[in-house]
Design a protein around this motif. Structure first.
Motif, PDB file in Angstrom:
ATOM      1  N   ASN A 129      35.622  44.168  28.750  1.00  0.00           N
ATOM      2  CA  ASN A 129      35.168  44.888  29.940  1.00  0.00           C
ATOM      3  C   ASN A 129      33.656  44.927  30.084  1.00  0.00           C
ATOM      4  O   ASN A 129      33.160  45.474  31.058  1.00  0.00           O
ATOM      5  N   LYS A 141      33.443  46.025  33.762  1.00  0.00           N
ATOM      6  CA  LYS A 141      34.711  46.369  34.421  1.00  0.00           C
ATOM      7  C   LYS A 141      34.973  47.845  34.171  1.00  0.00           C
ATOM      8  O   LYS A 141      35.320  48.254  33.063  1.00  0.00           O
ATOM      9  N   GLN A 197      46.291  41.652  32.656  1.00  0.00           N
ATOM     10  CA  GLN A 197      45.524  41.319  33.859  1.00  0.00           C
ATOM     11  C   GLN A 197      44.023  41.258  33.559  1.00  0.00           C
ATOM     12  O   GLN A 197      43.200  41.887  34.218  1.00  0.00           O
ATOM     13  N   SER A 198      43.702  40.479  32.549  1.00  0.00           N
ATOM     14  CA  SER A 198      42.309  40.324  32.161  1.00  0.00           C
ATOM     15  C   SER A 198      42.084  38.889  31.727  1.00  0.00           C
ATOM     16  O   SER A 198      43.017  38.090  31.644  1.00  0.00           O
ATOM     17  N   LYS A 249      38.458  40.120  41.698  1.00  0.00           N
ATOM     18  CA  LYS A 249      37.883  41.281  41.013  1.00  0.00           C
ATOM     19  C   LYS A 249      36.413  41.111  40.660  1.00  0.00           C
ATOM     20  O   LYS A 249      35.691  42.089  40.522  1.00  0.00           O
ATOM     21  N   ASP A 269      46.301  43.339  45.285  1.00  0.00           N
ATOM     22  CA  ASP A 269      46.305  42.136  44.454  1.00  0.00           C
ATOM     23  C   ASP A 269      45.596  40.956  45.102  1.00  0.00           C
ATOM     24  O   ASP A 269      45.132  40.045  44.412  1.00  0.00           O
ATOM     25  N   SER A 278      34.761  46.735  39.508  1.00  0.00           N
ATOM     26  CA  SER A 278      33.886  46.011  38.592  1.00  0.00           C
ATOM     27  C   SER A 278      32.485  45.984  39.185  1.00  0.00           C
ATOM     28  O   SER A 278      32.318  45.882  40.404  1.00  0.00           O
ATOM     29  N   SER A 332      37.217  49.843  35.873  1.00  0.00           N
ATOM     30  CA  SER A 332      38.641  50.153  35.969  1.00  0.00           C
ATOM     31  C   SER A 332      39.363  48.895  36.418  1.00  0.00           C
ATOM     32  O   SER A 332      38.742  47.846  36.622  1.00  0.00           O
ATOM     33  N   ASN A 333      40.670  49.000  36.579  1.00  0.00           N
ATOM     34  CA  ASN A 333      41.428  47.833  37.036  1.00  0.00           C
ATOM     35  C   ASN A 333      41.036  47.420  38.447  1.00  0.00           C
ATOM     36  O   ASN A 333      41.256  46.270  38.846  1.00  0.00           O
ATOM     37  N   ARG A 334      40.428  48.329  39.199  1.00  0.00           N
ATOM     38  CA  ARG A 334      40.068  48.026  40.581  1.00  0.00           C
ATOM     39  C   ARG A 334      38.565  47.835  40.795  1.00  0.00           C
ATOM     40  O   ARG A 334      38.167  47.123  41.716  1.00  0.00           O
TER      41      ARG A 334
END
Length: 791
Positions: A387, A437, A51-52, A121, A514, A443, A439-441
């Protein structure tokens, strides 16, 4: 049992360390159109399993650094078929992708959920993009495709009315917008006093409008940045395209200099409605022409050079007694260099000139004014990791301002040559911007711009008592010009006044799930140039002046908060943003200010403040035969100039008053429907609160002369503005395999013939002698037809 627990604990502790220590490699390259080799901006390169991903920059370059392994790659871009490819990354790889354009029907475009997640994101906000295909499908006045009028259909963007130049963003003035064409500044974006824009849509590749959260690489204006890039030209084969309309035509040619390495592009437009005026016994002339050029050449895998230019002129003549000529000239030489697969650079040398000329035969003199600058930019984009990305660079601009020059056209005119004093300035900036970035959530992006401005020496500068060029007359309760007590001369290398400002920028995005996220941003910006104008929209005669001893730079602080959501795999999207901004040192004019041919402009201006706040909503339907958007803005824009002492009243008694571009409600609906490959339909509907105006509220007689008195500034409004436009696109042979393809566009501007007020004037009725208000409307219903072709 105990041993297993210790083993699990050690794995949990050491796994992140082992993962970070794992050898990493970089995947980089460029993404181009498969037919033209034109680089594509903003292409998504996605790695779904982690997911990047990354996006291509302004020159089509991307870079992703990953641990060694096998990855699925998705390369996706609106209007092109998505590429799916599996790569084994066990060394640094240069991989160039060529995208194939999809069929005309939008329902064949594939945009995956992963692609949209990346945009959700990203911390970037308050940015709008329009594709050239979308702009060309919009109904426009007189059939001429117009970039500026198209962006006024977006939330937070308005214009000053029909026949007015420039545009206003989030309650800001038109001179507060930085307009860039291939990085060069455009000082006047309109043709024919605002009826058309200077941008030839056939030559444009990409445009973005930044309304807030503006990256640190941009500076010099406090309202917005409109960043436009021209196409590079087809390096595979020769092509031509153009269009023939009722009042103007255009033609563009592009092709290879050396196949797959170099290309050229040259395009021109001209209006010709004036050729028909003699048929109606009219001696007046009004027309424009412009020329876009670009040369591109790839020296090797790490170096490319570009030379681009624009030249445009407007000519207006009135019965051989008056001639007005004005326009922009810009040239930009750029060098792209790839230091490594992680470090991309661009060096630009830019020349920009705005010229205004006026010939008055009935008084036998010529007038010339303008602004010229030389600009050096060096920008770097550093893809440090997946990131963490850095952008940094420097920018230096040298300005020469020609406020005006009068020369007699005959020896018997009795007019002596007169030259307003030229002004000079030097603007510098360095900047750094990070995208991180966390974390995954979460940025964030953060950075700063350090800008300096030096007002350089000029031949003569007025000196005033207490350094005060505007004085307040307590007896008459009004502001007046102060008389200079002397003058001072400087060498060109002297610095009259210097300013330094730190401009922090910050933005964050937090992904709720998502399909949705919330974003926030803050930015401070400085503007050192000011457009002197006492009209609601800029005119070609308006003059730019630099900050200096008596004119302070404008300083903006803006915060914004937004919510972003996609529905049904991106078939629908919703953007909601609120903003609040304040501007220090906004120029205001004393009553009766004379701005034209004024050698001491500091005598009629005061430094005030401005503020604007509002809510913007944009709802889009992105896919299918029926596409479009609904935009709504609720906003307020005000300014005030309080007294400098307890005695002074200030402007408008020091109270807040509406700016000329304050529009409480702004609604626009844009819709496109593709019936089949032959027929498609589009429509626009606009509604705006009427712009503020100042009307007389009484009159008195003095020595036989009737003198009107006026209400408080901008306390009334013109009637609300609204109109409906329609267009029909017809492709006679959509499936033809012939190289020559044609398209007819039929349009109706202002379908129900709304007579929108450009202004309201007051006069005495010749018959009754009573006062009456007269509404001036520029356009009623306007049908149009144009024919576009390419081969």
């Amino acid at each position: 049992m105990y041993g297993k627990s210790i083993k699990a604990l050690l794995i949990a502790i050491l796994f992140p360390v082992l993962l970070s220590a794992q050898e990493k490699f970089t995947l980089s390259g460029t993404v181009t159109d498969s037919e033209s080799n034109e680089t594509l901006i903003g292409v998504n390169i996605i790695i779904p399993e982690i997911q990047s991903g990354s996006m291509t920059n302004e020159y089509g370059f991307y870079s992703i650094t990953l641990p060694a392994g096998v990855y699925n790659i998705q390369v996706s871009y609106l209007g092109y078929k998505t590429i799916y490819e599996t790569l084994q990354l066990d060394s640094d790889i240069t991989k160039n992708f060529k995208l194939i354009e999809t069929a005309e029907s939008l329902d064949e475009i594939v945009i995956t959920e992963d692609v949209e997640e990346l945009n959700i994101k990203k911390p970037q906000m308050s940015v709008n993009s329009l594709s050239i295909k979308t702009i060309k499908n919009m109904p426009v006045v007189l059939g001429e495709v117009d970039v500026i009028k198209s962006i006024t259909l977006l939330p937070g963007v308005t214009n000053a009315g029909e026949g007015s130049s420039g545009f206003n963003v989030r309650g800001g003035a038109a001179d507060q917008n930085l307009i860039l064409l291939d990085e060069a500044t455009i000082f006047n974006s309109s043709h024919l006093f605002g009826f058309f824009s200077v941008f030839n849509p056939d030559a444009i590749k990409d445009l973005k409008l930044y309304k807030g959260g503006i990256p640190a690489k941009y500076g010099g204006r406090v309202s917005s940045v409109l960043d436009i890039y021209q196409k590079e030209g087809n390096s595979s084969e020769f092509h031509m395209n153009g269009g023939i309309g009722l009042i103007s035509s255009r033609l563009l040619a592009e092709g290879p200099i050396k196949k797959d390495k170099g290309s050229f592009l040259i395009g021109g437009r001209s209006s010709y409605a004036h050729l028909f005026l003699p048929l109606f016994d009219l001696d007046n002339v009004a027309y424009f022409y412009d020329l876009n050029t670009k040369l591109s050449y790839r020296l090797n895998d790490n170096n490319s050079i570009f030379l681009s230019g624009y030249f445009g002129r407007d000519v207006f003549e009135l019965a051989d007694s008056f001639e007005n000529t004005y326009g922009n000239t810009v040239v930009n030489f750029r060098w792209n260099h790839l230091f490594s697969d992680k470090l991309f650079s661009n060096l630009s040398l830019i020349y920009s000139d705005y010229y205004y000329g006026l010939r008055l035969d009935f008084v036998e003199f010529d007038w010339e004014s303008g602004i010229r600058n030389f600009n050096l930019k060096y920008d770097f984009k550093h893809y440090i990791s997946n990131n963490f990305k850095l952008e940094y660079g420097l920018n230096s601009i040298y300005y020469k301002f020609n406020p005006g020059e009068i020369n007699p056209t005959t020896e018997s005119s009795g007019i002596n040559p007169f030259k307003l004093i030229d002004k000079y300035a030097f603007e510098n900036a360095i900047y750094v911007d990070a995208e991180h970035k966390l974390s995954n959530r979460l940025s964030v992006s953060y950075g700063a711009r350090l800008s300096t401005f030096h007002r350089l020496g000029q031949d003569e500068l007025n000196i005033y008592e207490n350094d005060n060029p505007v004085i307040f007359n307590e007896d008459l309760n009004l502001y007046e010009k102060a008389e200079p007590i002397g003058t001072e001369a400087f060498n060109r290398s002297d610095v009259i006044e210097s300013f330094t400002n730190i401009e922090p920028r910050f933005a964050l995005a937090y992904q709720l799930n998502d399909n949705s996220s919330v974003k926030a941003s803050y930015n401070r910006m400085s503007q050192y140039l000011h457009l002197l104008s006492n009209t609601n929209s800029p005119t070609p005669l308006d003059v730019w002046t630099p900050s200096g001893k008596y004119v302070k730079p404008q300083l903006l602080d803006q915060v914004a908060l937004g919510y972003f959501k996609t529905f049904k795999d991106n078939e629908f999207s919703l953007e909601v943003e609120s903003f609040y901004k304040t501007i220090q040192n906004r120029i205001d004019y004393i009553d009766g200010a004379d701005l034209i041919a004024n050698n001491a402009i500091e005598q009629v201006i005061l430094n005030g403040e401005a503020r604007a706040y509002g809510l913007e909503v944009l709802f889009r339907k992105n896919e299918g035969k029926f596409t479009g958007w609904l935009a709504y803005t609720l906003s307020k824009s005000e300014q005030r100039t309080p007294g400098r002492t307890f005695v002074e009243t200030g402007i408008n008694n020091g109270e807040w008053y509406n700016t000329p571009f304050d529009k409480t409600h702004d609604v626009s609906l844009t819709a496109n429907y593709e019936l089949n490959k032959k027929w498609s339909f589009s429509t626009n509907f606009l509604f705006q609160t009427g712009q503020p105006a100042t009307f007389p509220n009484g009159q008195y007689e003095y020595n036989g002369i009737v003198i009107p008195s006026y209400e408080a500034r901008n306390s009334s409004r013109l009637p609300a503005y609204h109109r409906l436009d329609l267009a029909v696109n017809y492709n006679p042979k959509p499936n033809s395999e012939k190289k020559f393809k044609g398209q007819w566009i039929f349009g109706v501007y202002n379908v129900y013939n709304r007579r929108n007020a450009a202004n309201i004037t007051f006069r005495g009725n010749r018959m009754s002698g009573n006062n009456e208000a007269v509404r001036l409307a520029i356009f009623g219903i306007v049908p149009s037809i144009s024919y576009n072709f390419k081969f």
